[in-house]
Design a protein around this motif. Structure first.
Motif, PDB file in Angstrom:
ATOM      1  N   GLN A  41      -6.471  10.977  -4.969  1.00 29.81           N
ATOM      2  CA  GLN A  41      -5.946  10.985  -6.361  1.00 29.81           C
ATOM      3  C   GLN A  41      -5.137  12.327  -6.543  1.00 29.81           C
ATOM      4  N   ALA A  42      -3.735  12.233  -6.767  1.00 26.42           N
ATOM      5  CA  ALA A  42      -3.153  13.430  -7.272  1.00 26.42           C
ATOM      6  C   ALA A  42      -2.085  13.275  -8.052  1.00 26.42           C
ATOM      7  N   GLU A  43      -2.001  14.351  -9.142  1.00 18.54           N
ATOM      8  CA  GLU A  43      -0.976  14.245 -10.223  1.00 18.54           C
ATOM      9  C   GLU A  43      -0.777  12.896 -10.830  1.00 18.54           C
ATOM     10  N   GLY A  44      -1.811  12.408 -11.328  1.00 18.69           N
ATOM     11  CA  GLY A  44      -1.718  11.116 -12.064  1.00 18.69           C
ATOM     12  C   GLY A  44      -1.428   9.792 -11.439  1.00 18.69           C
ATOM     13  N   GLY A  73      -4.371   7.853 -21.190  1.00 19.66           N
ATOM     14  CA  GLY A  73      -5.331   7.334 -22.075  1.00 19.66           C
ATOM     15  C   GLY A  73      -6.207   6.656 -21.000  1.00 19.66           C
ATOM     16  N   VAL A  74      -6.196   6.418 -19.744  1.00 24.82           N
ATOM     17  CA  VAL A  74      -7.105   6.285 -18.756  1.00 24.82           C
ATOM     18  C   VAL A  74      -7.533   6.978 -17.947  1.00 24.82           C
ATOM     19  N   ASN A  75      -8.728   7.195 -17.580  1.00 25.04           N
ATOM     20  CA  ASN A  75      -9.545   7.972 -16.850  1.00 25.04           C
ATOM     21  C   ASN A  75      -9.844   7.293 -15.565  1.00 25.04           C
ATOM     22  N   VAL A  76      -9.635   7.832 -14.629  1.00 21.59           N
ATOM     23  CA  VAL A  76      -9.978   7.369 -13.290  1.00 21.59           C
ATOM     24  C   VAL A  76     -10.635   8.325 -12.399  1.00 21.59           C
ATOM     25  N   LEU A  77     -11.699   7.641 -11.827  1.00 26.91           N
ATOM     26  CA  LEU A  77     -12.748   8.749 -11.281  1.00 26.91           C
ATOM     27  C   LEU A  77     -13.063   8.082  -9.851  1.00 26.91           C
ATOM     28  N   CYS A  78     -12.997   8.503  -8.813  1.00 30.54           N
ATOM     29  CA  CYS A  78     -13.166   8.218  -7.309  1.00 30.54           C
ATOM     30  C   CYS A  78     -14.070   9.079  -6.778  1.00 30.54           C
ATOM     31  N   GLU A  79     -15.405   8.491  -6.693  1.00 31.11           N
ATOM     32  CA  GLU A  79     -16.699   8.966  -5.958  1.00 31.11           C
ATOM     33  C   GLU A  79     -16.913   8.304  -4.763  1.00 31.11           C
ATOM     34  N   GLY A  80     -16.525   9.130  -3.737  1.00 32.57           N
ATOM     35  CA  GLY A  80     -17.138   8.047  -2.478  1.00 32.57           C
ATOM     36  C   GLY A  80     -16.441   6.872  -2.214  1.00 32.57           C
ATOM     37  N   ARG A  81     -17.252   5.884  -2.092  1.00 30.98           N
ATOM     38  CA  ARG A  81     -16.601   4.509  -2.039  1.00 30.98           C
ATOM     39  C   ARG A  81     -16.446   3.698  -3.325  1.00 30.98           C
ATOM     40  N   ARG A  82     -16.538   4.445  -4.413  1.00 30.56           N
ATOM     41  CA  ARG A  82     -16.564   3.827  -5.698  1.00 30.56           C
ATOM     42  C   ARG A  82     -15.408   4.199  -6.468  1.00 30.56           C
ATOM     43  N   LEU A  83     -14.445   3.258  -7.211  1.00 28.51           N
ATOM     44  CA  LEU A  83     -13.301   3.548  -8.099  1.00 28.51           C
ATOM     45  C   LEU A  83     -13.836   3.191  -9.553  1.00 28.51           C
ATOM     46  N   ALA A 130       0.764  -1.265   0.087  1.00 30.94           N
ATOM     47  CA  ALA A 130      -0.146   0.067  -0.118  1.00 30.94           C
ATOM     48  C   ALA A 130       1.083   1.300  -0.077  1.00 30.94           C
ATOM     49  N   LYS A 131       2.240   1.332   0.393  1.00 32.61           N
ATOM     50  CA  LYS A 131       2.952   2.333   0.454  1.00 32.61           C
ATOM     51  C   LYS A 131       3.190   2.858  -0.827  1.00 32.61           C
ATOM     52  N   SER A 132       3.281   2.045  -1.794  1.00 35.21           N
ATOM     53  CA  SER A 132       3.670   2.469  -3.127  1.00 35.21           C
ATOM     54  C   SER A 132       2.595   2.914  -4.169  1.00 35.21           C
ATOM     55  N   PRO A 133       2.361   4.072  -4.636  1.00 38.53           N
ATOM     56  CA  PRO A 133       1.300   4.548  -5.273  1.00 38.53           C
ATOM     57  C   PRO A 133       1.057   3.872  -6.695  1.00 38.53           C
ATOM     58  N   VAL A 134      -0.175   3.979  -7.155  1.00 36.93           N
ATOM     59  CA  VAL A 134      -0.472   3.255  -8.523  1.00 36.93           C
ATOM     60  C   VAL A 134      -0.611   4.570  -9.458  1.00 36.93           C
ATOM     61  N   THR A 135       0.336   4.628 -10.577  1.00 36.77           N
ATOM     62  CA  THR A 135       0.383   5.469 -11.440  1.00 36.77           C
ATOM     63  C   THR A 135      -0.782   5.321 -12.527  1.00 36.77           C
ATOM     64  N   ILE A 136      -1.254   6.387 -12.900  1.00 35.03           N
ATOM     65  CA  ILE A 136      -2.414   6.159 -13.894  1.00 35.03           C
ATOM     66  C   ILE A 136      -1.813   6.366 -15.181  1.00 35.03           C
ATOM     67  N   PRO A 137      -1.790   5.547 -16.203  1.00 37.80           N
ATOM     68  CA  PRO A 137      -1.034   5.723 -17.543  1.00 37.80           C
ATOM     69  C   PRO A 137      -2.011   6.808 -18.448  1.00 37.80           C
TER      70      PRO A 137
END
Length: 175
Positions: free
Chosen positions: A45-48, A14-24, A5-12
């Motif tokens: 979610q910050a800076e990709g 062409g991929v749109n990620v939306l985090c609303e409440g408890r739903r990703l 969990a310490k390492s962040p997930v980078t968003i490439p």
């Protein structure tokens, strides 16, 4: 805290990620997938990048699990997942017939497998099956379902196996 969990997930790109409440939700070239986030984990979610943190100390393992599941969703909508199966045995064949996979596995009848939504199956040769899709769990489950029709037997090794799977053969009974 969990090492995963310490390492962040980078968003490439062409991929749109939306985090609303408890739903990703993630949307990419291979489709869209959703995930319900566990109540004990916060996602920011910050800076990709997506970062995960437990709300209470006992939930650090769940933060690592959520991070791994989100990583799989993002990789799935961007690149996709693939499992390869190999049919070993005399007369064992596979071919696509419309949206069904027809398997000849030594039974008195052909086995017909209905391909689920979101999964594509290809048969480059008669003894090879390639399963592709965006959802890692679903791709693995479809591969396991097809393999379960005729798993490799331990004496001759005949059956359906994953490519690269090592089957340990037993020695035959001696008089």
């Amino acid at each position: 805290m969990s090492r995963v969990a310490k390492s962040p997930v980078t968003i490439p790109s062409g991929v749109n990620v939306l985090c609303e409440g408890r739903r990703l939700s993630a949307k990419g070239k291979n489709g869209a997938l959703d995930l319900d986030i566990h109540p004990d984990v916060t996602v920011s979610q910050a800076e990709g990048q997506l970062t995960f943190a437990p709300i209470r100390p006992a939930a650090d393992k769940m933060a690592g699990t959520m991070r791994a599941l989100c990583q799989n969703i993002i990789k799935g909508v961007h690149e996709g997942f693939e499992r390869r199966l190999q049919l070993i045995g005399v007369g064992y064949r596979a071919q696509m017939q419309g949206s069904n996979l027809s398997l000849t596995l030594g039974f008195s009848h052909p086995v017909v497998y209905a391909v689920p939504q979101g999964i594509t199956i290809e048969t480059p040769s008669q003894t090879e099956v390639v399963i592709k899709g965006a959802d890692k769990q679903r791709v693995g489950q479809v591969a396991a379902d097809i393999r379960a029709y005729r798993p490799p037997e331990p004496y001759k090794g005949k059956g359906v196996r994953y490519v690269g799977e090592r089957v340990v053969l037993k020695e035959t009974k001696k008089k």
